[in-house]
Scaffold this motif. Sequence first.
Motif, mmCIF file in Angstrom:
data_model
loop_
_atom_site.group_PDB
_atom_site.id
_atom_site.type_symbol
_atom_site.label_atom_id
_atom_site.label_comp_id
_atom_site.label_asym_id
_atom_site.label_seq_id
_atom_site.Cartn_x
_atom_site.Cartn_y
_atom_site.Cartn_z
ATOM 1 N N GLU A 153 0.861 -1.254 -0.100
ATOM 2 C CA GLU A 153 0.025 0.059 -0.062
ATOM 3 C C GLU A 153 0.913 1.240 -0.099
ATOM 4 O O GLU A 153 0.520 2.324 -0.750
ATOM 5 N N ASP A 161 -2.164 11.367 -3.656
ATOM 6 C CA ASP A 161 -2.810 10.608 -2.525
ATOM 7 C C ASP A 161 -2.648 11.391 -1.307
ATOM 8 O O ASP A 161 -3.239 11.087 -0.214
ATOM 9 N N LEU A 170 -4.743 8.722 0.833
ATOM 10 C CA LEU A 170 -5.641 8.001 0.377
ATOM 11 C C LEU A 170 -4.944 6.912 -0.205
ATOM 12 O O LEU A 170 -4.165 6.652 -1.084
ATOM 13 N N GLY A 172 -5.250 3.308 -1.758
ATOM 14 C CA GLY A 172 -6.127 2.610 -2.897
ATOM 15 C C GLY A 172 -5.547 1.356 -3.149
ATOM 16 O O GLY A 172 -4.381 1.173 -3.058
ATOM 17 N N ASN A 173 -6.010 0.528 -4.173
ATOM 18 C CA ASN A 173 -5.756 -0.875 -4.705
ATOM 19 C C ASN A 173 -5.066 -1.741 -3.436
ATOM 20 O O ASN A 173 -4.062 -2.272 -3.360
ATOM 21 N N THR A 174 -5.915 -2.028 -2.548
ATOM 22 C CA THR A 174 -5.582 -2.867 -1.306
ATOM 23 C C THR A 174 -5.932 -4.270 -1.560
ATOM 24 O O THR A 174 -6.354 -4.534 -2.412
ATOM 25 N N LYS A 178 -10.357 -2.382 -1.499
ATOM 26 C CA LYS A 178 -11.137 -1.461 -0.653
ATOM 27 C C LYS A 178 -10.202 -0.141 -0.645
ATOM 28 O O LYS A 178 -8.815 -0.153 -0.811
ATOM 29 N N SER A 179 -10.793 0.928 -0.535
ATOM 30 C CA SER A 179 -9.832 2.600 -0.444
ATOM 31 C C SER A 179 -10.254 2.955 0.849
ATOM 32 O O SER A 179 -11.307 2.657 1.418
#
Length: 329
Positions: A153, A161, A170, A172-174, A178-179
């Motif tokens: 992450e 971000d 921020l 993202g791409n977890t 989810k973000s």
Amino acid sequence: MPRKCEPVAAAFRRFVRFKRRLGCKYPDAERSVQAADRYLAEQGIRTIEEITESHLQAWLVVRRQQIGQTTMALELDWLRRLFRFLLSRGMVTHDPTARLPRVRRPQHVPFVFSVEQMRLLLNEGVTVFRPWTRLLYATIFRLLYATGMRISEALNLRLADWDRHRETLLVGNTKFHKSRLLPIGRRAVENLERYLAEMTRRGARVRAIDFLFRPSPMRRSLARCQAHTVRAAFHIMLRRVGLALPRRDEGSRVYSQPRVHSIRHSFAVHRLLKWYREGQDVNRKLILLTTYMGHSDIKHTQVYLTVSDVVLVEARRRVEAALRLGGRP
């Protein structure tokens, strides 16, 4: 050339494709049934319907002599999932795994750095590197400790971000698609701003689409830091400060060796300890920690209440103190 016999693997690939379409990643899952597939093919099994409980019992006897208990439990678990999937869709008429013995996995206890060990790593460990690399890794590892982010992450963060006005990141791409928006503390903000100022001073691009953490601040560098490189650097730091400790097996417990992911464990445990010592209702606070860390289920956060010896000691002290006062813990 005759077609390779795959009594299990062909059906398993169908199962994995189905689960991946639902959003599961299952990296390298196919490897988990390769040993069973080879064994069954050697026994003359050609199709998934021919597999019986006796076949799998015999495979278990052979396989136990080749691998450890943890791997054995994992491979058997994948076979159970496969046959439940096939049975639910009428692709087989029986489940040969239903009465197989349960293989208990040893409890894996994550390594948790003490506050003093984290200070030593972040202040002394990074001195092994040259100035830019030292600043880069100090910023990455301090941010991981401040937020409990996964290394993937952090390395996926882009300049867009980072909201310096709201002091949020921020993510993202977890892992669970989810973000989440993470507010970060004053020290983490200062570390990040110091890093960005030095990156700008060295002539780096600071466009919104650029990665936040990159191996070089040079103007033309658009590459991000790679996880394997960061992990290798972390092990150099561990050796520098004498924390390159081996894994320990103690009966039903396996104590993990220190690694980058241990920073995430340490963040969670240290936060729980702080709440205990402040007299907070830790069970009610857990949902906040679950959300902040990006766990998909609160049970993944609750693990830290039981796997860490230091948390158990603090919890026991709190209960004992409450009982002495005649109140509720």
